[in-house]
Design a protein around this motif. Structure first.
Motif, PDB file in Angstrom:
ATOM      1  N   ASN A 182      46.067  23.317  45.047  1.00  0.00           N
ATOM      2  CA  ASN A 182      45.315  24.288  45.854  1.00  0.00           C
ATOM      3  C   ASN A 182      45.773  24.302  47.306  1.00  0.00           C
ATOM      4  OD1 ASN A 182      43.083  22.975  43.758  1.00  0.00           O
ATOM      5  ND2 ASN A 182      43.144  25.193  43.792  1.00  0.00           N
ATOM      6  N   GLU A 183      46.027  23.135  47.864  1.00  0.00           N
ATOM      7  CA  GLU A 183      46.490  23.074  49.261  1.00  0.00           C
ATOM      8  C   GLU A 183      47.839  23.765  49.408  1.00  0.00           C
ATOM      9  OE1 GLU A 183      44.814  22.112  51.731  1.00  0.00           O
ATOM     10  OE2 GLU A 183      43.287  20.691  51.043  1.00  0.00           O
ATOM     11  N   GLU A 184      48.723  23.529  48.448  1.00  0.00           N
ATOM     12  CA  GLU A 184      50.045  24.165  48.481  1.00  0.00           C
ATOM     13  C   GLU A 184      49.923  25.680  48.324  1.00  0.00           C
ATOM     14  OE1 GLU A 184      49.156  21.577  46.758  1.00  0.00           O
ATOM     15  OE2 GLU A 184      50.694  20.000  46.779  1.00  0.00           O
ATOM     16  N   ALA A 185      48.978  26.104  47.473  1.00  0.00           N
ATOM     17  CA  ALA A 185      48.738  27.543  47.297  1.00  0.00           C
ATOM     18  C   ALA A 185      48.268  28.177  48.598  1.00  0.00           C
ATOM     19  CB  ALA A 185      47.704  27.776  46.193  1.00  0.00           C
ATOM     20  N   ILE A 186      47.409  27.458  49.311  1.00  0.00           N
ATOM     21  CA  ILE A 186      46.908  27.961  50.602  1.00  0.00           C
ATOM     22  C   ILE A 186      48.051  28.113  51.595  1.00  0.00           C
ATOM     23  CG2 ILE A 186      45.536  27.290  52.622  1.00  0.00           C
ATOM     24  CD1 ILE A 186      43.475  26.142  50.579  1.00  0.00           C
ATOM     25  N   SER A 187      48.926  27.121  51.654  1.00  0.00           N
ATOM     26  CA  SER A 187      50.086  27.194  52.566  1.00  0.00           C
ATOM     27  C   SER A 187      50.968  28.383  52.210  1.00  0.00           C
ATOM     28  CB  SER A 187      50.897  25.898  52.490  1.00  0.00           C
ATOM     29  OG  SER A 187      50.128  24.815  52.930  1.00  0.00           O
ATOM     30  N   PHE A 188      51.231  28.545  50.903  1.00  0.00           N
ATOM     31  CA  PHE A 188      52.069  29.648  50.450  1.00  0.00           C
ATOM     32  C   PHE A 188      51.450  30.998  50.824  1.00  0.00           C
ATOM     33  CE2 PHE A 188      52.606  32.893  47.162  1.00  0.00           C
ATOM     34  CZ  PHE A 188      53.969  33.111  47.244  1.00  0.00           C
ATOM     35  N   LEU A 189      50.154  31.140  50.561  1.00  0.00           N
ATOM     36  CA  LEU A 189      49.486  32.417  50.834  1.00  0.00           C
ATOM     37  C   LEU A 189      49.436  32.715  52.325  1.00  0.00           C
ATOM     38  CD1 LEU A 189      46.625  32.138  48.197  1.00  0.00           C
ATOM     39  CD2 LEU A 189      48.330  33.968  48.287  1.00  0.00           C
ATOM     40  N   ASN A 190      49.240  31.690  53.146  1.00  0.00           N
ATOM     41  CA  ASN A 190      49.238  31.906  54.604  1.00  0.00           C
ATOM     42  C   ASN A 190      50.601  32.388  55.083  1.00  0.00           C
ATOM     43  OD1 ASN A 190      46.575  31.452  55.605  1.00  0.00           O
ATOM     44  ND2 ASN A 190      46.792  29.285  55.167  1.00  0.00           N
ATOM     45  N   GLU A 191      51.671  31.800  54.535  1.00  0.00           N
ATOM     46  CA  GLU A 191      53.030  32.247  54.900  1.00  0.00           C
ATOM     47  C   GLU A 191      53.255  33.681  54.432  1.00  0.00           C
ATOM     48  OE1 GLU A 191      56.036  29.572  53.475  1.00  0.00           O
ATOM     49  OE2 GLU A 191      55.037  27.808  54.346  1.00  0.00           O
ATOM     50  N   PHE A 192      52.777  33.968  53.229  1.00  0.00           N
ATOM     51  CA  PHE A 192      52.919  35.318  52.680  1.00  0.00           C
ATOM     52  C   PHE A 192      52.178  36.325  53.563  1.00  0.00           C
ATOM     53  CE2 PHE A 192      51.586  38.835  49.968  1.00  0.00           C
ATOM     54  CZ  PHE A 192      52.749  39.136  49.264  1.00  0.00           C
ATOM     55  N   LEU A 193      50.985  35.960  54.011  1.00  0.00           N
ATOM     56  CA  LEU A 193      50.172  36.861  54.837  1.00  0.00           C
ATOM     57  C   LEU A 193      50.728  37.030  56.242  1.00  0.00           C
ATOM     58  CD1 LEU A 193      46.702  35.730  53.533  1.00  0.00           C
ATOM     59  CD2 LEU A 193      47.557  38.091  53.491  1.00  0.00           C
ATOM     60  N   ASP A 194      51.497  36.054  56.722  1.00  0.00           N
ATOM     61  CA  ASP A 194      52.176  36.212  58.018  1.00  0.00           C
ATOM     62  C   ASP A 194      53.133  37.400  57.965  1.00  0.00           C
ATOM     63  OD1 ASP A 194      50.863  34.128  59.228  1.00  0.00           O
ATOM     64  OD2 ASP A 194      52.431  32.651  58.820  1.00  0.00           O
ATOM     65  N   LYS A 195      53.739  37.620  56.776  1.00  0.00           N
ATOM     66  CA  LYS A 195      54.699  38.707  56.615  1.00  0.00           C
ATOM     67  C   LYS A 195      54.016  39.998  56.146  1.00  0.00           C
ATOM     68  CE  LYS A 195      58.022  35.226  55.056  1.00  0.00           C
ATOM     69  NZ  LYS A 195      58.673  34.678  53.872  1.00  0.00           N
ATOM     70  N   ASN A 196      52.872  39.847  55.482  1.00  0.00           N
ATOM     71  CA  ASN A 196      52.196  41.007  54.890  1.00  0.00           C
ATOM     72  C   ASN A 196      50.692  40.892  55.157  1.00  0.00           C
ATOM     73  OD1 ASN A 196      51.641  43.255  53.406  1.00  0.00           O
ATOM     74  ND2 ASN A 196      52.425  42.490  51.462  1.00  0.00           N
ATOM     75  N   PRO A 197      50.293  41.055  56.429  1.00  0.00           N
ATOM     76  CA  PRO A 197      48.916  40.718  56.840  1.00  0.00           C
ATOM     77  C   PRO A 197      47.824  41.622  56.280  1.00  0.00           C
ATOM     78  CG  PRO A 197      50.107  41.749  58.649  1.00  0.00           C
ATOM     79  CD  PRO A 197      51.115  41.516  57.566  1.00  0.00           C
ATOM     80  N   TYR A 198      48.184  42.743  55.691  1.00  0.00           N
ATOM     81  CA  TYR A 198      47.157  43.646  55.153  1.00  0.00           C
ATOM     82  C   TYR A 198      47.150  43.667  53.622  1.00  0.00           C
ATOM     83  CZ  TYR A 198      46.620  45.166  59.937  1.00  0.00           C
ATOM     84  OH  TYR A 198      46.386  45.178  61.301  1.00  0.00           O
ATOM     85  N   CYS A 199      47.635  42.575  53.040  1.00  0.00           N
ATOM     86  CA  CYS A 199      47.652  42.489  51.573  1.00  0.00           C
ATOM     87  C   CYS A 199      46.300  41.960  51.095  1.00  0.00           C
ATOM     88  CB  CYS A 199      48.781  41.569  51.099  1.00  0.00           C
ATOM     89  SG  CYS A 199      48.810  41.367  49.308  1.00  0.00           S
ATOM     90  N   GLU A 200      45.464  42.870  50.608  1.00  0.00           N
ATOM     91  CA  GLU A 200      44.108  42.474  50.194  1.00  0.00           C
ATOM     92  C   GLU A 200      44.123  41.488  49.034  1.00  0.00           C
ATOM     93  OE1 GLU A 200      45.112  46.134  47.771  1.00  0.00           O
ATOM     94  OE2 GLU A 200      45.438  45.407  49.814  1.00  0.00           O
ATOM     95  N   VAL A 201      45.125  41.607  48.155  1.00  0.00           N
ATOM     96  CA  VAL A 201      45.209  40.697  47.010  1.00  0.00           C
ATOM     97  C   VAL A 201      45.464  39.273  47.478  1.00  0.00           C
ATOM     98  CG1 VAL A 201      46.536  40.116  44.936  1.00  0.00           C
ATOM     99  CG2 VAL A 201      45.936  42.502  45.417  1.00  0.00           C
ATOM    100  N   ALA A 202      46.363  39.104  48.457  1.00  0.00           N
ATOM    101  CA  ALA A 202      46.661  37.768  48.976  1.00  0.00           C
ATOM    102  C   ALA A 202      45.446  37.159  49.672  1.00  0.00           C
ATOM    103  CB  ALA A 202      47.849  37.832  49.926  1.00  0.00           C
ATOM    104  N   TRP A 203      44.726  37.966  50.466  1.00  0.00           N
ATOM    105  CA  TRP A 203      43.509  37.466  51.117  1.00  0.00           C
ATOM    106  C   TRP A 203      42.479  37.047  50.074  1.00  0.00           C
ATOM    107  CZ3 TRP A 203      43.547  35.777  55.772  1.00  0.00           C
ATOM    108  CH2 TRP A 203      44.291  36.397  56.778  1.00  0.00           C
ATOM    109  N   HIS A 204      42.365  37.855  49.034  1.00  0.00           N
ATOM    110  CA  HIS A 204      41.423  37.565  47.953  1.00  0.00           C
ATOM    111  C   HIS A 204      41.773  36.234  47.279  1.00  0.00           C
ATOM    112  CE1 HIS A 204      40.056  38.236  43.641  1.00  0.00           C
ATOM    113  NE2 HIS A 204      38.936  38.405  44.298  1.00  0.00           N
ATOM    114  N   GLN A 205      43.047  36.056  46.972  1.00  0.00           N
ATOM    115  CA  GLN A 205      43.487  34.808  46.331  1.00  0.00           C
ATOM    116  C   GLN A 205      43.322  33.613  47.265  1.00  0.00           C
ATOM    117  OE1 GLN A 205      44.512  34.341  43.041  1.00  0.00           O
ATOM    118  NE2 GLN A 205      43.655  36.403  42.890  1.00  0.00           N
TER     119      GLN A 205
END
Length: 463
Positions: A182-205
């Motif tokens: 879960n911690e690794e998933a959070i890190s991955f999603l935060n990096e993903f959102l840095d590049k795609n900050p309006y991705c509702e699916v990533a925020w949801h996950q």
């Protein structure tokens, strides 16, 4: 190209379907046939796809793409020998066609030879610049092998090529979750959102990962951003409501669940949660109203019936609780918790035979908790079935050897049946294991306490 009946480009499809009705053969170029077949396959209309393939090959017998569609149908119908033979013929004609490799991998996958499927798909990677679909297929094959790290790597490659590939994003998170990362998933999603900050699916996950870790405030923030990115995202409101329940903000949770009812068709889950929130707030009328709406919306939702069961059970209306627990069991007769609740309600209503039947069912379903054995055995004693009670407790001993609560019960039954040696054996065992439970003899077998042999054995703890 996908056809639509609202599309001006669907003339070939209309013409083809007209031809089928009239049996008057018309000419189509091979690309038109490919689009028609692709449309039918996407619609799951296999019979029409097969007709289009046959007619297409009648008019274009050398078309590799049309023959590949035939391979796809063979694989779908599990005709793997025919598919393999046709692929070999096509490979001899066009060995650099990546679709041949993809279909070959499909055959290996159908045979559960996923490692070989991966090798073939990796060969296809070298033949095309359109790699996203291949990365996804390789990722899926690794999932079949339970190789989640490798699967995750390839789904991440999909996202590197196309950040809007939400299917790949879900699969990446699935791998993280399966690996308890879960911690690794959070890190991955935060990096993903840095590049795609309006991705509702990533925020949801991201919110769901924080929820799993019980970091409810961060989860709430993530779901807030999901809603900012898409204020019609029903899933984000649902998850936000769940977080607010955990934070005991029941009125705010109700507000979020209610929004989902306006955005989409009412879901039984949202109605059930609203009912639960109203119950927590002490508003019994509205709670019951929403529970009723839940089972009206989805009569097969056993959790809705259980919610009503527990509602009445808590308030001592056991007759109504029994009615609703029977509804839940009719939907899911393999649920141990339902049978235990069924037994408890029947016991409170003094329906002892039904209560015993419920405990027996929980045992048959693999629930071997000590309390289940004890409750069933005590009911059998009450019902005057000592032999069945003995059998029940002897089964329990297998799971709970040297348990004083079982030993004292067996002692009491054997003494009642005048089997003095067995009664003495179990009574001494009970005292040896835990004499504090000797009160069971007084409680369940009050007539035995005056028997000399029982008196003599027990006297040392009653001095």
């Amino acid at each position: 190209m996908e056809f639509s009946h609202d599309d001006n480009n669907n003339l070939p499809l209309t013409k083809f379907e007209s031809m089928l009705k009239t049996n008057h053969v018309l000419f189509f170029d091979s690309e038109e046939f490919e689009n028609i077949i692709h449309h039918y396959l996407n619609q799951g209309k296999i019979a029409l796809a097969k007709k289009a393939i046959k007619l297409g090959l009648d008019q274009h017998p050398t078309s590799i793409n049309l023959r590949l569609f035939r391979v796809e149908i063979f694989v779908f119908e599990n005709k793997l020998i025919e598919a393999d033979k046709l692929l070999s013929e096509l490979y001899a004609i066009d060995p650099t066609n990546e679709e041949i490799y993809i279909q070959k991998a499909n055959i290996f996958s159908k045979k559960d030879d996923h490692e070989q499927a991966i090798e073939v798909l990796k060969q296809a990677l070298e033949l095309t610049d359109d790699v996203i679909d291949l990365y996804s297929l390789i990722g899926m094959e690794y999932l079949f092998l339970d190789q989640f790290e490798n699967a995750k790597t390839f789904f991440m490659k999909c996202l590197e090529a196309d950040m809007n590939d939400y299917s790949a994003l879900y699969n990446v998170i699935y791998c993280f979750e399966f690996l308890n990362q879960n911690e690794e998933a959070i890190s991955f999603l935060n990096e993903f959102l840095d590049k795609n900050p309006y991705c509702e699916v990533a925020w949801h996950q991201l919110g769901k990962q924080y929820y799993t870790l019980k970091d409810y405030k961060k989860a709430l923030t993530a779901f807030d951003f999901a809603i900012i990115s898409d204020d019609t995202f029903v899933g984000a409101y649902i998850e936000r409501g769940k977080v607010l329940e955990k934070l005991k903000c029941f009125e705010d949770a109700i507000e979020n669940y209610t929004i989902t009812l306006k955005l989409d068709e009412p879901t039984s889950f949202a109605l059930l949660r609203i009912g639960n929130c109203y119950e927590k707030l002490g508003n019994e009328d509205l709670a019951l109203q929403y529970y009723d709406r839940t089972v009206h919306e989805d009569p097969l939702l056993d959790k809705g019936w259980i919610a009503i069961t527990k509602f009445y059970n808590k308030r001592g209306n056991h007759q109504k609780a029994l009615f609703y627990i029977n509804k839940a069991i009719n939907i899911d007769s393999e649920n141990v918790l339902y049978w235990k609740l069924y037994s408890q309600i029947n016991q409170r209503l003094k329906f002892y035979e039904e209560a015993e039947r419920g405990y027996k069912k929980t045992i048959e379903l693999g629930n071997f908790e000590l309390n289940t054995w004890l409750s069933r055995g005590d009911l059998l004693i009450k019902l005057g079935e000592p032999e069945a009670a003995i059998f029940n407790f002897e089964q329990a001993v297998v799971f709970y050897p040297d348990n004083a609560e079982i030993e004292f019960r067996l002692a009491g039954i054997f003494f009642t049946l005048k089997e003095i040696d067995k009664g003495t054996f179990h009574l001494k065992n009970g005292l040896k294991n835990n004499e504090d439970y000797a009160f069971i003899i007084d409680e369940l077998f009050p007539n035995l306490t005056n028997q000399p042999i029982v008196k003599n054995i027990l006297k040392k703890i009653y001095k």
